[in-house]
Design an enzyme around this catalytic site. Structure first.
Site, PDB file in Angstrom:
ATOM      1  N   TYR A  22     -20.967  46.908 -28.067  1.00  0.00           N
ATOM      2  CA  TYR A  22     -22.315  46.322 -28.012  1.00  0.00           C
ATOM      3  C   TYR A  22     -22.388  45.011 -27.233  1.00  0.00           C
ATOM      4  CZ  TYR A  22     -22.578  49.655 -31.879  1.00  0.00           C
ATOM      5  OH  TYR A  22     -22.493  50.791 -32.647  1.00  0.00           O
ATOM      6  N   ASN A  74     -34.447  51.847 -31.795  1.00  0.00           N
ATOM      7  CA  ASN A  74     -33.004  51.983 -31.975  1.00  0.00           C
ATOM      8  C   ASN A  74     -32.808  51.886 -33.488  1.00  0.00           C
ATOM      9  OD1 ASN A  74     -30.264  51.959 -32.149  1.00  0.00           O
ATOM     10  ND2 ASN A  74     -29.947  50.168 -30.808  1.00  0.00           N
ATOM     11  N   HIS A  80     -28.716  59.153 -36.984  1.00  0.00           N
ATOM     12  CA  HIS A  80     -27.887  60.350 -37.119  1.00  0.00           C
ATOM     13  C   HIS A  80     -28.150  61.131 -38.406  1.00  0.00           C
ATOM     14  CE1 HIS A  80     -26.096  58.341 -33.769  1.00  0.00           C
ATOM     15  NE2 HIS A  80     -25.610  57.351 -34.503  1.00  0.00           N
ATOM     16  N   HIS A 100     -30.253  53.428 -27.406  1.00  0.00           N
ATOM     17  CA  HIS A 100     -28.998  52.948 -28.008  1.00  0.00           C
ATOM     18  C   HIS A 100     -28.276  52.090 -26.997  1.00  0.00           C
ATOM     19  CE1 HIS A 100     -29.486  55.659 -31.361  1.00  0.00           C
ATOM     20  NE2 HIS A 100     -29.850  56.575 -30.480  1.00  0.00           N
ATOM     21  N   SER A 102     -24.945  51.596 -26.957  1.00  0.00           N
ATOM     22  CA  SER A 102     -23.708  52.285 -26.564  1.00  0.00           C
ATOM     23  C   SER A 102     -24.024  53.718 -26.141  1.00  0.00           C
ATOM     24  CB  SER A 102     -22.729  52.289 -27.741  1.00  0.00           C
ATOM     25  OG  SER A 102     -23.265  53.040 -28.824  1.00  0.00           O
TER      26      SER A 102
END
Ligand code: DQA
Length: 146
Positions: A22, A74, A80, A100, A102
């Site tokens: 990050y 985000n 998930h 996101h 990453s």
């Protein structure tokens, strides 16, 4: 144009957590860059972060009442597995862009799944702060008549 940027669980720790994924930018710095780009694009940007799933859901309900024009989200790890946030997002009629920092697809298998996929316009990941800035540009472009 009113655009709501939502940050989910643990994202207040950007700058301190896992710099390999990050970087060292803080959430306050990300929000500043979003505000600056919003001004440039003629959009009013509001940013909200919470570590409480219910609080994020209620902010999404509020966005419905406020007739927000687009959402950039985000949701961190909630991306998930949170069907609660997915269902809240599904209530909105406006375009939703998932971002996101990453590249979630190059990481652990559980990060490859987004339970938001069916309700978002698209996903931008892997570009650090630029994922948010590209997401804001995409949100502005996705607003009908913008
Ligand atoms: C993240 C990716 C998620 O998998 C993770 O749980 C986060 C941050 C990102 O911005 O890259 O908290 O959403």
């Amino acid at each position: 144009m009113k655009i709501l940027v939502l940050h989910g669980i643990n994202l207040n720790m950007f700058g301190k957590r896992d710099p390999a994924q990050y970087g060292t930018v803080t959430l306050a710095e990300i929000d500043q860059q979003l505000q600056a780009l919003g001004q440039e694009l003629g959009a009013q940007v509001e940013c909200f972060q919470s570590n409480f799933e219910g609080a994020l859901c209620e902010r999404i309900h509020q966005a419905h009442a406020d007739k927000i024009d687009a959402v950039v989200i985000n949701a961190g790890a909630w991306t998930h597995y949170s069907y609660g946030i997915r269902d809240a997002l599904a209530i909105l009629k406006c375009p939703i862009i998932e971002v996101h920092m990453s590249n979630v697809h190059a990481r652990e298998a559980f990060r490859h799944v987004s339970v938001f996929s069916e309700v978002v316009r698209g996903q931008i990941c892997g570009f650090g702060v630029d994922s948010y800035l590209l997401g804001l540009r995409a949100a502005v472009r996705a607003i009908p008549s913008a």
